[in-house]
Write a protein that holds these residues in place. Structure first.
Motif, PDB file in Angstrom:
ATOM      1  N   VAL A  90       0.847  -1.193   0.000  1.00 22.01           N
ATOM      2  CA  VAL A  90       0.000   0.000   0.000  1.00 22.01           C
ATOM      3  C   VAL A  90       0.886   1.247   0.000  1.00 22.01           C
ATOM      4  CG1 VAL A  90      -1.721   1.305   1.306  1.00 22.01           C
ATOM      5  CG2 VAL A  90      -1.882  -1.188   1.195  1.00 22.01           C
ATOM      6  N   LEU A  91       1.919   1.208   0.841  1.00 25.04           N
ATOM      7  CA  LEU A  91       2.835   2.357   0.916  1.00 25.04           C
ATOM      8  C   LEU A  91       3.605   2.539  -0.385  1.00 25.04           C
ATOM      9  CD1 LEU A  91       4.410   2.099   4.475  1.00 25.04           C
ATOM     10  CD2 LEU A  91       2.817   3.823   3.635  1.00 25.04           C
TER      11      LEU A  91
ATOM     12  N   GLU B  67       2.822   1.704  -3.364  1.00 21.62           N
ATOM     13  CA  GLU B  67       1.959   2.255  -4.411  1.00 21.62           C
ATOM     14  C   GLU B  67       1.862   3.777  -4.269  1.00 21.62           C
ATOM     15  OE1 GLU B  67       0.431   0.462  -6.778  1.00 21.62           O
ATOM     16  OE2 GLU B  67      -0.648   2.151  -7.691  1.00 21.62           O
ATOM     17  N   GLY B  68       1.616   4.239  -3.051  1.00 21.71           N
ATOM     18  CA  GLY B  68       1.400   5.667  -2.838  1.00 21.71           C
ATOM     19  C   GLY B  68       2.662   6.499  -2.988  1.00 21.71           C
ATOM     20  N   TYR B  69       3.807   5.964  -2.543  1.00 24.25           N
ATOM     21  CA  TYR B  69       4.997   6.809  -2.428  1.00 24.25           C
ATOM     22  C   TYR B  69       6.078   6.511  -3.458  1.00 24.25           C
ATOM     23  CZ  TYR B  69       2.589   8.350   1.612  1.00 24.25           C
ATOM     24  OH  TYR B  69       1.621   8.872   2.417  1.00 24.25           O
TER      25      TYR B  69
ATOM     26  N   ASP C   3       5.140   4.379  -6.730  1.00 29.86           N
ATOM     27  CA  ASP C   3       4.615   4.042  -8.053  1.00 29.86           C
ATOM     28  C   ASP C   3       3.696   5.091  -8.686  1.00 29.86           C
ATOM     29  OD1 ASP C   3       5.987   1.721  -7.729  1.00 29.86           O
ATOM     30  OD2 ASP C   3       4.245   0.506  -7.186  1.00 29.86           O
ATOM     31  N   THR C   4       3.178   6.027  -7.910  1.00 27.19           N
ATOM     32  CA  THR C   4       2.202   6.959  -8.481  1.00 27.19           C
ATOM     33  C   THR C   4       2.822   7.856  -9.546  1.00 27.19           C
ATOM     34  OG1 THR C   4       2.573   8.037  -6.367  1.00 27.19           O
ATOM     35  CG2 THR C   4       0.375   7.168  -6.763  1.00 27.19           C
ATOM     36  N   ALA C   5       1.983   8.260 -10.486  1.00 27.25           N
ATOM     37  CA  ALA C   5       2.462   8.890 -11.722  1.00 27.25           C
ATOM     38  C   ALA C   5       3.360  10.108 -11.508  1.00 27.25           C
ATOM     39  CB  ALA C   5       1.273   9.268 -12.594  1.00 27.25           C
ATOM     40  N   SER C   6       3.024  10.970 -10.572  1.00 24.77           N
ATOM     41  CA  SER C   6       3.791  12.211 -10.464  1.00 24.77           C
ATOM     42  C   SER C   6       4.926  12.129  -9.442  1.00 24.77           C
ATOM     43  CB  SER C   6       2.855  13.378 -10.115  1.00 24.77           C
ATOM     44  OG  SER C   6       2.055  13.033  -9.016  1.00 24.77           O
ATOM     45  N   THR C   7       5.064  11.001  -8.751  1.00 22.01           N
ATOM     46  CA  THR C   7       6.087  10.894  -7.710  1.00 22.01           C
ATOM     47  C   THR C   7       7.486  10.768  -8.308  1.00 22.01           C
ATOM     48  OG1 THR C   7       4.509   9.840  -6.245  1.00 22.01           O
ATOM     49  CG2 THR C   7       6.826   9.555  -5.699  1.00 22.01           C
ATOM     50  N   VAL C   8       8.420  11.532  -7.752  1.00 19.52           N
ATOM     51  CA  VAL C   8       9.821  11.461  -8.159  1.00 19.52           C
ATOM     52  C   VAL C   8      10.595  10.916  -6.965  1.00 19.52           C
ATOM     53  CG1 VAL C   8      11.792  12.750  -9.042  1.00 19.52           C
ATOM     54  CG2 VAL C   8       9.468  13.506  -9.588  1.00 19.52           C
ATOM     55  N   ASN C   9      10.821   9.625  -6.927  1.00 20.75           N
ATOM     56  CA  ASN C   9      11.385   8.999  -5.735  1.00 20.75           C
ATOM     57  C   ASN C   9      12.299   7.851  -6.147  1.00 20.75           C
ATOM     58  OD1 ASN C   9      11.855   8.088  -3.147  1.00 20.75           O
ATOM     59  ND2 ASN C   9       9.752   7.415  -2.755  1.00 20.75           N
TER      60      ASN C   9
ATOM     61  N   VAL D 220      12.210   5.886  -1.167  1.00 14.80           N
ATOM     62  CA  VAL D 220      12.034   6.258   0.235  1.00 14.80           C
ATOM     63  C   VAL D 220      10.572   6.064   0.644  1.00 14.80           C
ATOM     64  CG1 VAL D 220      12.054   8.224   1.836  1.00 14.80           C
ATOM     65  CG2 VAL D 220      13.858   7.987   0.111  1.00 14.80           C
TER      66      VAL D 220
ATOM     67  N   TYR E  61      -1.920   7.869   6.585  1.00 17.32           N
ATOM     68  CA  TYR E  61      -2.021   7.522   5.165  1.00 17.32           C
ATOM     69  C   TYR E  61      -3.081   6.444   5.009  1.00 17.32           C
ATOM     70  CZ  TYR E  61      -0.974   5.904   0.505  1.00 17.32           C
ATOM     71  OH  TYR E  61      -1.084   5.550  -0.807  1.00 17.32           O
TER      72      TYR E  61
ATOM     73  N   ILE F 159      -4.415   2.856  -3.887  1.00 14.50           N
ATOM     74  CA  ILE F 159      -4.379   1.413  -4.113  1.00 14.50           C
ATOM     75  C   ILE F 159      -5.760   0.799  -4.018  1.00 14.50           C
ATOM     76  CG2 ILE F 159      -3.923   0.591  -1.778  1.00 14.50           C
ATOM     77  CD1 ILE F 159      -1.668  -1.113  -3.230  1.00 14.50           C
TER      78      ILE F 159
ATOM     79  N   CYS G 150       1.335  16.300 -15.343  1.00 18.36           N
ATOM     80  CA  CYS G 150       2.401  15.400 -14.904  1.00 18.36           C
ATOM     81  C   CYS G 150       3.776  15.774 -15.458  1.00 18.36           C
ATOM     82  CB  CYS G 150       2.052  13.970 -15.282  1.00 18.36           C
ATOM     83  SG  CYS G 150       2.581  12.794 -14.046  1.00 18.36           S
TER      84      CYS G 150
ATOM     85  N   GLU H   5       6.361  15.147  -7.445  1.00 23.25           N
ATOM     86  CA  GLU H   5       6.165  15.091  -6.002  1.00 23.25           C
ATOM     87  C   GLU H   5       7.373  14.444  -5.345  1.00 23.25           C
ATOM     88  OE1 GLU H   5       1.842  14.271  -4.648  1.00 23.25           O
ATOM     89  OE2 GLU H   5       2.272  12.962  -6.323  1.00 23.25           O
TER      90      GLU H   5
ATOM     91  N   ARG I  94       8.463  20.846 -11.826  1.00 26.10           N
ATOM     92  CA  ARG I  94       9.572  19.994 -12.270  1.00 26.10           C
ATOM     93  C   ARG I  94      10.773  20.739 -12.849  1.00 26.10           C
ATOM     94  NH1 ARG I  94       8.750  14.157 -12.895  1.00 26.10           N
ATOM     95  NH2 ARG I  94       6.561  13.630 -12.595  1.00 26.10           N
TER      96      ARG I  94
ATOM     97  N   ARG J 151      -4.723   2.368 -12.464  1.00 24.36           N
ATOM     98  CA  ARG J 151      -3.840   3.221 -11.678  1.00 24.36           C
ATOM     99  C   ARG J 151      -4.580   4.485 -11.288  1.00 24.36           C
ATOM    100  NH1 ARG J 151       1.586   2.953 -13.252  1.00 24.36           N
ATOM    101  NH2 ARG J 151       2.006   4.571 -11.724  1.00 24.36           N
TER     102      ARG J 151
ATOM    103  N   ASN K 116      -3.733   8.419  -9.522  1.00 25.19           N
ATOM    104  CA  ASN K 116      -2.810   9.383  -8.930  1.00 25.19           C
ATOM    105  C   ASN K 116      -3.629  10.565  -8.428  1.00 25.19           C
ATOM    106  OD1 ASN K 116      -0.227  10.303  -8.179  1.00 25.19           O
ATOM    107  ND2 ASN K 116      -0.181  11.682  -9.951  1.00 25.19           N
TER     108      ASN K 116
END
Ligand code: SF4
Lengths: 179, 477
Positions: A103-104, A106-108, A110-116, A120, B43, B48, B263, B268, B282, B397, B399
């Motif tokens: 669950v974590l 996915e959120g932190y 895999d999400t489309a706009s996340t840059v990670n 982390v 959270y 998900i 996007c 983020e 960005r 998916r 977001n």
């Protein structure tokens, strides 16, 4: 007689149940004359004192929430589970078919706009997720159930009025809803 | 200074905000503020658990993210669903959605100002918490308190009229809306507006006087210079449907793009000490690309406001600085009231438009696009829903960028600045803590809830050493 004290808390929740309480509108002035609000999300009191009535909005989804539910249970005489999340686990249970770690991720990650790029995950100084989100009575005893998402303002007003009259209310079917 | 032994002050939970947050302040051994942070501690995982659901369910599922602005999620979601169907909804449907949206802005902003923030402004940050709340307000300023309750009720009634209930309404559906507005309902909404506007004018006077009398505080309090982001339509302030604009701290338009392109412009960042991510622009990277949203973000990002009274008020607002860019965080309250004024005027326009009583409510269709993006301005800022579906419409998916997230960086900076200004060692006064919490409240990251401290206010402080052990607990009753 001293005014009965009330404490309330939102756990795994959207605040909608507390908002519905505010929707009693002008009646709030009258109600606040009859009960003493102690620790609630809408006051600045941070610790539950001993109270007559404890109210939980929301399910239990992380360790801090579990701890707070137990703490409030110990300090109140009547515990109300308020809203579908508290009564049944509500929408939060939709994550229960997955491991919390996923669950974590996915959120932190895999999400489309996340840059990670390092993957982390939030955990430092934060309460860990429970394996599943659960309704309040899976962890502590509940005295009054008020379902609804959220319960209607009139239903909430009815429940408080009954308690102030010294009765343990059961929500009548004509003002109870499951949604 | 790796090995400095730190003491940590913890404010947990931050109250009168939506959801769960805490503040930690790390002190160096000589008592100076080393670092302060605002952590979001919850959270729930909507990204998900929506997987596999039919996309048509999303406008009902996603409002449960937030009970304070459920309408924003409802609408952003419906717009993303329209995009999946590949349809442009009818004018009646679009206007009815906007009517509900204006109801939501009025109720949510009224709650934030009257129920929450006005007590801090009227009584002062250091006032006795027993009166520094809406109950105190009701005693000392009964007209203002009732005006606040009435304004919130008005907005909530609009939502209920169209959507069946005040919280988590169901009105928007993919391709349109499911109910029309009756003439007598419209008349009732219109009839109540003049009195509400009058009430709002009084609140505006109050804020303006406060900011004028406390000019020094306003200039300093958690002020940071950032970029600003918000929707605009023809350059004007827009809350329901427009292009996303980013303005630089000096007022230059850095970028303007369609919501479907978000996007490539917004990323983020993740920190391990908060469940709330940190959105940024960005091209500038994090943290240089951080910006602010919400009332102050929108007011700074737009050129003008399309309705006359709000436009005049905006001109007055901008007079407080040379270049028209207002960076003062306390001005969020002023900007919020200007937006209520706009919402009332816009509502009036919409209700007087014959389209709003139309009966052409819905366009049906099948899954045409495998991706849909919906963006609206929520009361707290730009809200983005983005869904990907399979060819039958099952969600693959999701977001979500929620409004409060955009302000995460600014909230942290503001808290740290106020901590430096007001904390000089572990013996902290309640008023200093309340000021740090007020930084968070300026951004109104929800709880929006009303009342405030009734009765006593115990406060728990934990002072921890660098290993995280609690070395001292202070409880103030
Ligand atoms: S029951 Fe509904 S309104 Fe209440 S917290 Fe859960 S989702 Fe929100």
């Amino acid at each position: 007689m001293a005014k009965p004290k009330l404490a309330s808390v939102w756990l795994e929740a959207c605040a909608g149940c507390h908002m519905s309480f505010l929707d009693i509108d002008e009646r709030i002035v009258d109600l606040l004359g009859k009960v003493e609000l102690t620790a609630t999300p809408i006051t600045d009191i941070k610790i539950f004192p001993e109270v007559e009535v404890g109210v939980i909005e929301g399910a239990l989804g992380n360790e801090e929430e579990l701890h707070l539910a137990k703490e409030l249970r110990e300090r109140c005489k009547i515990l109300i589970a308020w809203g579908d999340c508290a009564v049944f686990g509500g929408i939060n249970c939709m994550r229960n078919f997955m491991p919390a770690e996923q669950v974590l991720k996915e959120g932190y990650v895999d999400t489309a706009s996340t840059v990670n790029p390092d993957g982390v995950l939030p955990r430092q100084d934060l309460p860990a997720l429970l394996p599943q989100a659960i309704p309040v009575d899976r962890a502590v005893k509940v005295d009054v159930y008020v379902p609804g998402c959220p319960p209607d303002a009139d239903t909430i007003y009815y429940v408080f009025s009954e308690i102030l009259e010294g009765r343990i209310p059961t929500v009548p079917t004509d003002i109870m809803r499951y949604d | 200074m790796e090995n400095t032994k730190k003491n940590t002050i913890v404010v947990n939970p931050v109250t009168r905000i939506e959801g769960h947050g805490k503040i930690t302040v790390d002190l160096t051994d000589d008592g100076a503020v080393d670092r302060a942070r605002f952590h979001v501690t919850q959270y729930r995982g909507f990204e998900i658990f929506s997987k596999g659901r039919d996309f048509r369910e999303m406008p009902v599922i996603t409002p449960r993210i937030c009970g304070i602005c459920p309408v924003s999620h409802h609408l952003a979601s419906a717009k993303a669903c329209d995009a999946i169907l590949g349809v442009t909804i009818t004018p009646t449907a679009a206007k009815l959605r906007e009517v509900m949206h204006m109801g939501q802005f009025i109720q949510s902003h009224a709650l934030s100002f009257f129920h929450l923030s006005s007590p801090d402004l009227l009584f002062g940050f250091d006032a006795d918490p027993a009166i520094r709340n809406v109950a105190g307000l009701a005693q000392e300023y009964p007209d203002l308190a009732m005006a606040g309750i009435g304004m919130r009720k008005y907005g909530q009634e609009i939502i209920k009229t169209l959507g069946g209930k005040k919280i988590h309404p169901w009105h928007s559906i993919p391709g349109g809306v499911n109910r029309s507005l009756r003439p007598e309902e419209r008349d009732g909404m219109l009839a109540a507006l003049p009195k509400l506007k009058e009430d709002l004018r009084k609140a505006l006077d109050l804020v303006k006087n406060y900011l004028a009398e406390n000019a020094e505080l306003a200039a300093r309090f958690a002020t940071i210079e950032t970029s600003y982001l918000g929707l605009v339509k023809d350059g004007n302030l827009e809350l329901y449907d427009g292009r996303i604009r980013l303005k630089s701290p000096r007022g230059r338009i850095t970028d303007e793009f369609d919501d479907s392109e978000y996007c490539t412009h917004i990323g983020e960042h993740v920190e391990e000490w908060s469940y709330l991510k940190f959105p940024f622009y960005r091209p500038l990277g994090f943290p240089q690309g951080s910006y602010r949203v919400g009332p102050l973000g929108r007011i700074n990002a737009c050129d003008d406001i399309s309705t006359p009274e709000a436009s005049a008020e905006l001109a007055a607002f901008r007079k407080s600085t040379d270049d028209g860019m207002v960076h003062y965080t306390l001005y969020y309250h002023y900007a919020r009231l200007i937006e209520i004024l706009y919402s009332m005027e816009r509502l009036e326009e919409l209700l007087n438009d014959p389209d709003v009583l139309g009966s052409d409510l819905r366009i049906t269709g099948n899954v045409t696009n495998r991706e849909g993006i919906g963006v609206v301005e929520a009361p707290r800022g730009t809200l983005i829903h983005h869904y990907m579906v399979d060819d039958k419409g099952a969600i693959e998916r999701v977001n979500l960028i929620v409004a409060t997230g955009h302000n995460n960086y600014a909230m942290n900076r503001g808290v740290e600045q106020v901590a430096r200004d007001y904390i000089t060692g572990p013996d902290v006064k309640e008023g200093a803590l309340n000021r740090m919490e007020h930084v968070i409240r300026c951004y109104d990251p929800c709880l929006s809830c009303s009342t405030h401290a009734v009765g006593k206010m115990p406060l728990k402080l934990e002072v921890r050493n660098s290993r995280g052990d609690v070395v001292r607990t202070v409880i103030k009753e």
